[in-house]
Design a protein around this motif. Structure first.
Motif, PDB file in Angstrom:
ATOM      1  N   SER A 245      28.738  32.060  18.369  1.00 61.48           N
ATOM      2  CA  SER A 245      29.126  32.226  16.965  1.00 61.48           C
ATOM      3  C   SER A 245      28.106  33.042  16.183  1.00 61.48           C
ATOM      4  O   SER A 245      28.398  33.519  15.082  1.00 61.48           O
ATOM      5  CB  SER A 245      29.296  30.855  16.301  1.00 61.48           C
ATOM      6  OG  SER A 245      28.046  30.197  16.154  1.00 61.48           O
ATOM      7  N   LEU A 246      26.886  33.191  16.725  1.00 60.87           N
ATOM      8  CA  LEU A 246      25.846  33.955  16.040  1.00 60.87           C
ATOM      9  C   LEU A 246      25.691  35.374  16.569  1.00 60.87           C
ATOM     10  O   LEU A 246      24.836  36.122  16.099  1.00 60.87           O
ATOM     11  CB  LEU A 246      24.501  33.230  16.159  1.00 60.87           C
ATOM     12  CG  LEU A 246      24.385  31.884  15.450  1.00 60.87           C
ATOM     13  CD1 LEU A 246      23.001  31.297  15.655  1.00 60.87           C
ATOM     14  CD2 LEU A 246      24.685  32.009  13.968  1.00 60.87           C
ATOM     15  N   THR A 247      26.516  35.752  17.551  1.00 63.77           N
ATOM     16  CA  THR A 247      26.307  37.060  18.176  1.00 63.77           C
ATOM     17  C   THR A 247      26.522  38.222  17.211  1.00 63.77           C
ATOM     18  O   THR A 247      25.950  39.295  17.400  1.00 63.77           O
ATOM     19  CB  THR A 247      27.227  37.240  19.391  1.00 63.77           C
ATOM     20  OG1 THR A 247      28.598  37.037  18.988  1.00 63.77           O
ATOM     21  CG2 THR A 247      26.867  36.258  20.494  1.00 63.77           C
ATOM     22  N   GLU A 248      27.363  38.013  16.176  1.00 61.89           N
ATOM     23  CA  GLU A 248      27.606  39.092  15.221  1.00 61.89           C
ATOM     24  C   GLU A 248      26.658  39.030  14.024  1.00 61.89           C
ATOM     25  O   GLU A 248      26.728  39.866  13.137  1.00 61.89           O
ATOM     26  CB  GLU A 248      29.053  39.047  14.721  1.00 61.89           C
ATOM     27  CG  GLU A 248      30.075  39.370  15.798  1.00 61.89           C
ATOM     28  CD  GLU A 248      31.482  39.463  15.243  1.00 61.89           C
ATOM     29  OE1 GLU A 248      31.688  39.000  14.111  1.00 61.89           O
ATOM     30  OE2 GLU A 248      32.342  39.997  15.933  1.00 61.89           O
ATOM     31  N   SER A 249      25.774  38.054  14.010  1.00 62.56           N
ATOM     32  CA  SER A 249      24.860  37.900  12.885  1.00 62.56           C
ATOM     33  C   SER A 249      23.608  38.745  13.091  1.00 62.56           C
ATOM     34  O   SER A 249      23.427  39.378  14.126  1.00 62.56           O
ATOM     35  CB  SER A 249      24.461  36.428  12.709  1.00 62.56           C
ATOM     36  OG  SER A 249      23.466  36.073  13.652  1.00 62.56           O
ATOM     37  N   ALA A 250      22.732  38.709  12.093  1.00 65.16           N
ATOM     38  CA  ALA A 250      21.477  39.462  12.166  1.00 65.16           C
ATOM     39  C   ALA A 250      20.338  38.621  12.729  1.00 65.16           C
ATOM     40  O   ALA A 250      19.181  39.042  12.694  1.00 65.16           O
ATOM     41  CB  ALA A 250      21.103  39.960  10.768  1.00 65.16           C
ATOM     42  N   ALA A 251      20.643  37.448  13.284  1.00 67.69           N
ATOM     43  CA  ALA A 251      19.601  36.494  13.669  1.00 67.69           C
ATOM     44  C   ALA A 251      18.576  37.076  14.626  1.00 67.69           C
ATOM     45  O   ALA A 251      17.364  36.947  14.417  1.00 67.69           O
ATOM     46  CB  ALA A 251      20.237  35.242  14.266  1.00 67.69           C
ATOM     47  N   SER A 252      19.036  37.707  15.710  1.00 72.06           N
ATOM     48  CA  SER A 252      18.075  38.192  16.706  1.00 72.06           C
ATOM     49  C   SER A 252      17.265  39.363  16.171  1.00 72.06           C
ATOM     50  O   SER A 252      16.049  39.454  16.402  1.00 72.06           O
ATOM     51  CB  SER A 252      18.799  38.586  17.999  1.00 72.06           C
ATOM     52  OG  SER A 252      19.676  39.667  17.777  1.00 72.06           O
ATOM     53  N   GLU A 253      17.906  40.269  15.429  1.00 73.76           N
ATOM     54  CA  GLU A 253      17.196  41.433  14.897  1.00 73.76           C
ATOM     55  C   GLU A 253      16.189  41.034  13.821  1.00 73.76           C
ATOM     56  O   GLU A 253      15.207  41.745  13.587  1.00 73.76           O
ATOM     57  CB  GLU A 253      18.198  42.439  14.338  1.00 73.76           C
ATOM     58  CG  GLU A 253      19.105  43.049  15.422  1.00 73.76           C
ATOM     59  CD  GLU A 253      20.171  43.935  14.832  1.00 73.76           C
ATOM     60  OE1 GLU A 253      19.967  44.453  13.713  1.00 73.76           O
ATOM     61  OE2 GLU A 253      21.224  44.100  15.472  1.00 73.76           O
ATOM     62  N   LEU A 254      16.431  39.898  13.175  1.00 77.39           N
ATOM     63  CA  LEU A 254      15.488  39.404  12.177  1.00 77.39           C
ATOM     64  C   LEU A 254      14.319  38.671  12.805  1.00 77.39           C
ATOM     65  O   LEU A 254      13.351  38.333  12.119  1.00 77.39           O
ATOM     66  CB  LEU A 254      16.217  38.451  11.219  1.00 77.39           C
ATOM     67  CG  LEU A 254      17.200  39.093  10.233  1.00 77.39           C
ATOM     68  CD1 LEU A 254      18.035  38.020   9.556  1.00 77.39           C
ATOM     69  CD2 LEU A 254      16.462  39.924   9.197  1.00 77.39           C
TER      70      LEU A 254
END
Length: 379
Positions: free
Chosen positions: A80-89
């Motif tokens: 569900s987080l794959t489209e979020s900016a979580a990893s790039e942040l």
């Protein structure tokens, strides 16, 4: 830490980095230890995440001391987080499996007891055990995040413009859909298809209020057949990527309107224009409401204007600022909201005119430009 991918259906990562940093600073200024954001509009605003809220806790934890934010997420919901900016942040992803206490994971990221604020979309299912784990009852984060979400940045304004242009194109085709002899449901089905064809990801709402149904501001659709002489309220909208909404109402007449209807509608049109004309930085939300309300009252229509003049719009169709009596907040450049006075004659007919406007340095920019008058269609 899990690796998450990026998506083109969100803003650049730098925008989310700035939002999270400002949210943490505002939390610190408010005397809080952190913000706890579960799925909903606030999470999408801060992270670009479309995650949904389930019985298993997903929560963005933003410490007020400047430490790196974390996301506590069930391992089976990592996608569900794959489209979020979580990893790039560079956020810490603390995934968990059944049998692990996620509330303890959250509390371990903050002091104990922790003074926190939670998104107003957090279910009680999570709020109560989080309170117990934190050792203190959280407050609502609305007061902290309101300052961020009310004033739109350039990327958000561009999205609202695109949404407004798209819904205008649907209203421009109303003559194809709205015809005597068709049911409201049939008209709504064609409108829904057009909303999707014009670039919306969904039709969030479609109101087709014909004849007496137009006197119900939140009527949706029915099997009522549109008749000659009907006044029909069409209120439609939905999101365009990355999640920003349109919302526009126009009123149509099936054949030439009764002179009394036309006269009352002319007053409504004048009231809506007066409210739009007043919008600028420094003017209060309640003053904009009064601009429309007072003009209608002067013509004996106060009792048939039964709702506020407008609502903020963005990732939610209805959000702050609310354009209503008693709201003394001063408008600021970048705020976006509807201006939508209406008149409703129970059992007879109703009418509403609605534009979304964006406050500019010296006035406002309506994102809807379709004619405001009572549009006459073949009756």
């Amino acid at each position: 830490m899990s690796s998450l991918g990026a998506s083109t259906s969100r803003f650049p990562t730098t925008i989310y980095a700035d939002r999270i940093a400002r949210a943490g600073a505002l939390a610190r200024d408010a005397g809080l230890d952190g913000l706890l954001i579960t799925p909903g509009p606030d999470l999408r605003y801060l992270l670009g995440s479309r995650a949904e809220s389930f019985e298993r806790l997903t929560c963005l934890v933003i410490p007020a001391n400047g430490d790196t934010a974390s996301v506590v997420v069930p391992r089976l919901e990592l996608a569900s987080l794959t489209e979020s900016a979580a990893s790039e942040l560079g956020l810490t992803i603390r995934d968990w499996v059944d049998g692990v206490d996620p509330y303890a994971l959250v509390s371990g990221l903050l002091p104990s007891p922790a003074r926190t604020a939670v998104t107003d979309a957090m279910p009680a299912l999570h709020l109560i055990p989080l309170s117990e784990a934190l050792g203190a009852l959280p407050v609502l984060a609305t007061g902290v995040l309101r300052e961020l979400r009310m004033v739109k940045d350039d990327a958000e304004i561009d999205a609202l413009r695109r949404a407004g242009q798209a819904i205008d194109r649907v209203h421009a085709r109303m003559g194809e859909f709205l015809k005597v002899g068709r049911t409201e449901a049939e008209v709504a089905a064609d409108i829904t298809a057009a909303i999707l064809a014009e670039g919306h990801t969904e039709a969030a709402f479609v109101i087709v209020g014909s004849g007496p149904h137009g006197a119900d501001p939140h009527h949706e659709v029915s099997e009522r057949v549109v008749e000659s002489g009907d006044v029909v309220v069409i209120d439609i909208g939905g999101p365009v990527e990355p999640g920003y909404n349109s919302d526009s109402t126009r009123t149509y007449s099936m054949g030439e309107p009764d002179p009394g209807v036309a006269a009352k509608f002319a007053v409504l049109e004048e009231a809506q224009a007066a409210a739009v004309d007043l919008v600028r930085p420094g003017v209060t939300a309640e003053a904009v409401d009064a601009a429309a309300r007072d003009l209608l009252a002067a013509q004996g229509l106060a009792e048939v204007f039964v709702h506020r003049t407008g609502h903020g719009i963005g990732l939610s169709v209805h959000e702050e600022p609310y354009i209503v009596s008693g709201n003394a907040i001063e408008l600021a450049e970048g705020m976006a909201f509807s201006v939508e006075p209406g008149i409703y004659f129970r059992g007879e007919w109703g009418a509403r005119i609605e534009d979304i406007v964006i406050v500019t340095a010296d006035g406002c920019e309506p994102v809807n430009t379709r004619p405001h008058g009572l549009t006459v269609l073949p009756g």
